[in-house]
Design a protein around this motif. Structure first.
Motif, PDB file in Angstrom:
ATOM      1  N   GLY A  14      -1.773  -0.019   7.429  1.00 57.62           N
ATOM      2  CA  GLY A  14      -1.886  -1.713   7.364  1.00 57.62           C
ATOM      3  C   GLY A  14      -1.826  -2.496   7.962  1.00 57.62           C
ATOM      4  N   THR A  15      -3.479  -2.358   8.550  1.00 59.10           N
ATOM      5  CA  THR A  15      -4.006  -3.272   9.337  1.00 59.10           C
ATOM      6  C   THR A  15      -5.432  -4.042   8.915  1.00 59.10           C
ATOM      7  OG1 THR A  15      -5.053  -1.667  10.672  1.00 59.10           O
ATOM      8  CG2 THR A  15      -3.177  -2.378  11.534  1.00 59.10           C
ATOM      9  N   TYR A  69      -1.761  -2.677  15.601  1.00 63.44           N
ATOM     10  CA  TYR A  69      -2.494  -1.609  16.096  1.00 63.44           C
ATOM     11  C   TYR A  69      -2.203  -1.191  16.916  1.00 63.44           C
ATOM     12  CZ  TYR A  69      -6.813  -3.760  13.568  1.00 63.44           C
ATOM     13  OH  TYR A  69      -7.699  -4.514  12.806  1.00 63.44           O
ATOM     14  N   GLU A  90      -7.746   1.454   8.160  1.00 63.95           N
ATOM     15  CA  GLU A  90      -7.216   0.211   8.190  1.00 63.95           C
ATOM     16  C   GLU A  90      -6.110  -0.213   7.138  1.00 63.95           C
ATOM     17  OE1 GLU A  90      -8.069  -1.711  10.279  1.00 63.95           O
ATOM     18  OE2 GLU A  90      -9.749  -2.162  11.586  1.00 63.95           O
ATOM     19  N   THR A 148      -4.286  -7.120   7.991  1.00 58.06           N
ATOM     20  CA  THR A 148      -4.291  -7.872   9.648  1.00 58.06           C
ATOM     21  C   THR A 148      -5.198  -8.794   9.876  1.00 58.06           C
ATOM     22  OG1 THR A 148      -2.576  -6.588  10.505  1.00 58.06           O
ATOM     23  CG2 THR A 148      -3.671  -8.135  11.478  1.00 58.06           C
ATOM     24  N   TYR A 169       3.725  -5.777   5.047  1.00 65.17           N
ATOM     25  CA  TYR A 169       2.245  -5.054   4.651  1.00 65.17           C
ATOM     26  C   TYR A 169       1.051  -5.242   5.903  1.00 65.17           C
ATOM     27  CZ  TYR A 169       4.799  -4.878  -0.092  1.00 65.17           C
ATOM     28  OH  TYR A 169       6.015  -4.688  -0.832  1.00 65.17           O
ATOM     29  N   LEU A 170       1.848  -6.490   6.495  1.00 66.66           N
ATOM     30  CA  LEU A 170       0.735  -6.523   8.084  1.00 66.66           C
ATOM     31  C   LEU A 170       1.053  -5.659   9.145  1.00 66.66           C
ATOM     32  CD1 LEU A 170      -0.462 -10.195   8.815  1.00 66.66           C
ATOM     33  CD2 LEU A 170       0.984  -8.828  10.782  1.00 66.66           C
ATOM     34  N   ASN A 171       0.213  -4.534   9.419  1.00 69.13           N
ATOM     35  CA  ASN A 171       0.975  -4.580  10.411  1.00 69.13           C
ATOM     36  C   ASN A 171      -0.252  -4.720  11.876  1.00 69.13           C
ATOM     37  OD1 ASN A 171       3.187  -3.248   9.854  1.00 69.13           O
ATOM     38  ND2 ASN A 171       2.151  -1.776   8.438  1.00 69.13           N
TER      39      ASN A 171
END
Lengths: 222, 213
Positions: free
Chosen positions: A79-80, B90, A75, A83, B86-88
């Motif tokens: 970079g998840t 899946y 993770e 999220t 910075y937010l990806n």
């Protein structure tokens, strides 16, 4: 809501693992390698049941170490994690990943145990109820400790080496108890004789899960 | 849409013994757009993460009020939509699967299905919705992040470098959304792009804060 989110995270982990094989390949390769080394090193010798019980848990421990950290490391690397942090609360994330890790290590332990029983003839279990319950409770303990450790080390620079180093002192009481219980199973002890070991294993898992739930929010957020 | 207010009260962030920014205080109400500007490495993204509640400040507080009721973590998150480098998403999942996962975990009902389709069309990735995200270009990934951030119709939309990696079509779609968000909620963004800064009612230049002390 927490249960629902945990379930979706668990399903996501499961599908993700089967598509990426992040942990699965590493785990299976480790199992094959360590079992082969065990077989070659034993050769025609007849090691004691105590040594064989110990080596069984060495294989399970190091296999778990090579794969279980991936749940959080992946993770962070992809970079998840941000999220996921925005999607749900930390308890759901921890619970979902704990269940996934437990199932992964449980299936792995069963594969290792069956392979061990089939390949190493000197290792003969007499009380199967003790043996399989040790595998189940040992897997629960390994999953509960390694899930929170994986979350901690995911933010470190030296992830690979840090995980077994941190895990060893925490898992030592669990491993010693598992080895004792496994030895009882090969010695043909009655189920009642292993109750103390089971109590320790259950307590270990409960303490680890409770502590993890309390601290996970801090680990996950910063 | 609910009445929303975001307040930042004397936020300070110290990282590796270095003060990134100090005493950031402001308030944004519904119908307003607030922009943060400043040179690279000045802490714009860090400030946005703190305002979104995913990073703790060294001191100070962030509060989000909905209809004058303060919202506390973790109830904070359903009100926020974030697009950030910075937010990806899946990568092993398709765009559709990523959005399905987000919908399920947010507990959105089936009425969100048509909205998902609308968003995918709006950002021009509808035809690629079944492709794994690993096969997307960086611009397409950025478009998908917008779909993910807007899926639950958040009253607070937070954008870190809104137009990065996007082509003309993508930039137009994003600016339309920024305009819409400003009308119906709160828009908070960090950028150095002068065209984007035109959307802001208030601009905070992070260089003017006491940094590096």
């Amino acid at each position: 809501m927490i249960l629902q989110s945990s379930y979706h995270i668990f399903v996501k982990e499961f599908i993700s693992e089967f598509r990426t094989r992040y942990a699965l390949n590493a785990l299976l390769m480790f199992v094959v390698t360590t079992l082969s080394i065990n077989l070659f090193s034993i050769g025609h010798d007849s090691p004691t049941q105590e040594i064989l019980s110990g080596t069984l848990w060495i294989v399970i421990f190091f296999s778990a170490m090579s794969g279980l950290s991936r749940t959080f490391v992946a993770e962070e690397e992809r970079g998840t994690s941000l999220t996921l942090r925005l999607l749900t609360d930390s308890t759901s994330v921890y619970t979902g990943k704990l269940i996934y890790n437990f199932i992964l290590i449980f299936v792995l332990s069963i594969i290792i145990a069956i392979a061990y029983l089939l390949l190493i003839k000197e290792f003969s279990v007499k009380t199967y109820s003790i043996f399989w319950l040790t595998i189940i409770l040992g897997s629960a303990g390994l999953a509960s400790a390694s899930t929170i450790l994986a979350a901690i080390i995911a933010k470190a620079n030296t992830k690979g080496t840090l995980f077994p180093v941190l895990a060893f002192p925490i898992l030592l009481p669990l491993l010693l108890t598992c080895i004792n219980a496994t030895k009882l199973s090969v010695d043909g002890a009655f189920f009642s004789e292993a109750i103390k070991e089971f109590q320790i294993l259950i307590s270990f898992a409960i303490v680890m899960v409770t502590t993890s739930l309390l601290v996970f929010d801090f680990v996950w957020k910063d | 849409m609910k009445m929303l207010t975001l307040k930042s009260d004397h936020i300070t962030k110290i990282y590796n013994r270095k003060t990134i920014f100090k005493n950031v205080t402001f308030s944004v109400n519904e119908g307003n757009a607030f922009a943060i500007t400043g040179k690279n490495g000045s802490g714009k993204s860090t400030l946005l993460k703190i305002l979104c509640g995913v990073l703790s400040p060294s001191s100070g507080t962030v509060s989000l009020s909905v209809n004058d009721q303060q919202v506390l973590y973790p109830e904070y998150y359903p009100h926020i939509g974030l697009v950030s480098p910075y937010l990806n998403m899946y990568e092993e999942f398709s765009a559709e699967e990523n959005l399905q996962f987000i919908k399920k975990i947010r507990g959105l009902d089936s009425s969100a299905d048509s909205f998902t389709e609308e968003l995918l069309k709006e950002f021009g990735i509808y035809d690629h919705r079944k492709k794994e995200v690993r096969n997307y270009s960086s611009g397409m990934k950025q478009r998908l992040k917008y779909c993910a951030a807007l899926l639950h119709n958040p009253p607070l939309l937070v954008l870190d470098e809104p137009a990065s990696n996007l082509d003309e079509y993508g930039i137009e779609a994003v600016r339309n959304r920024m305009h819409l968000q400003k009308q119906k909620g709160v828009l908070l963004f960090a950028t150095n792009d002068k065209d984007d800064l035109r959307f802001a009612d208030t601009i905070l230049d992070i260089r003017q804060l006491n940094i590096g002390e």
